[in-house]
Design an enzyme around this catalytic site. Sequence first.
Site: not given
Ligand code: CA
Length: 405
Positions: A119, A126, A135, A192, A194, A226, A230, A233, A246, A250, A337, A351
């Site tokens: 992936d 994104h 960050r 996600e 995709e 996907d 969170r 993750q 993850k 999927t 994503t 997001e």
């Molecule tokens: Ca993904």
Amino acid sequence: MTTVSWVEGSEGSGFGIENLPYGMFSRRGELPRVGVAIGHHVLDMAGLSAAGLIDDRRCFASGSLNAFMAAGPATWQATRSRLIELLGDDWHRPSVEPHLVPLAEAELLRPFEVADYADFYSSEHHASNVGRMFRPNSDPLLPNWKRLPVAYHGRAGTVYPTGTPIVRPAGQRRPPGGHEPSYGPSLRLDFEAEVGFVVGVPSPAGRGVPTSAFRDHVFGFVLVNDWSARDVQSFESQPLGPFLSKSFATSISPWVVPVAALEPARVLPPVQEPEPLPYLRCDEPWGLDLHLEVLINGQVASRPPFSSMYWTSPQQLAHATVNGAPLRTGDLFASGTVSGPEREQRGCLLELTWNGRDPLDLGDGTKRTFLEDGDTVTIRAKAPGAAGSVISLGEVTGTVLPTPI
Ligand code: CA
């Protein structure tokens, strides 16, 4: 090219003669077989070959699409031309019509056997949004991001067909601001949106696949969800990539849209600055003008534009093989994503709600930060096809079930 099929309801359905995507289906009590979507029907390819109407090479009754995917571009093109002839010319109707199965009578299965699954992370919007969230005091993009298409290896064995229920995963979660992890059901389950491509023709070990050889190896495209936990993750992904957050599930759409059907959707991708290294350069524009739509419980939550993706599919394939790693039939590569520049174009709840800070109003009186048990997520997409037609990529859907006690 013939533009109208005699199959009633096919024109304007997104599954007209310009599309002809492949999948696997079965009817009650019958073994799985290869099918092609046309309008509101599935064309039974095994039946068609048994009747001598199409050159088989033992592909279509093999119980898997992989044999046909491995046959290569000359066979794919010859079969596509023959299908256009059979479905476009009234003269063939009496012999072909008995092999049409109404979609309502067909169970759609996982369209191919997944070999390896990787992936990517190829949307600049994104990646920048995630960088800003996690960050906040540094450059949103890490130094490697515009030099190579970043990716992680996923789990092929948990790539499921559309409609498969998604059991909420449990794991070590660390809430934002929290210090000690705890074990339990994910409290921040996300989707996600995709787009993936699947490899048909293998490549030898030790030799990379150049961007110019994309059509020689890649069979077609599917939609991918996907699913992502969170809170799991954010704790586990340091310093390596996602693992259990993850690998639980999927989901992919049931129809593999051939590369040939999406040729009219090719557009210029975003300008790449700095210019990538030579092995990542592309002679042709390989942006794809796919219009995605994400629905939560039937309410439109987002409309991500695939044309905004920074890294293109041939670049992803070239990068995935530049170290000499061979391709196998069934290798699935997902885009990452898909998020556009606007808020309503973001391809995941992380997001859309800015990590839960701004709940998303679904327009039916409900709001979400992350997914709740019972929520159904559907991703669908359309693209411009030949002769002004619309190509549908179908949809991938899944409903969240509670973690078993
Ligand atoms: Ca993904």
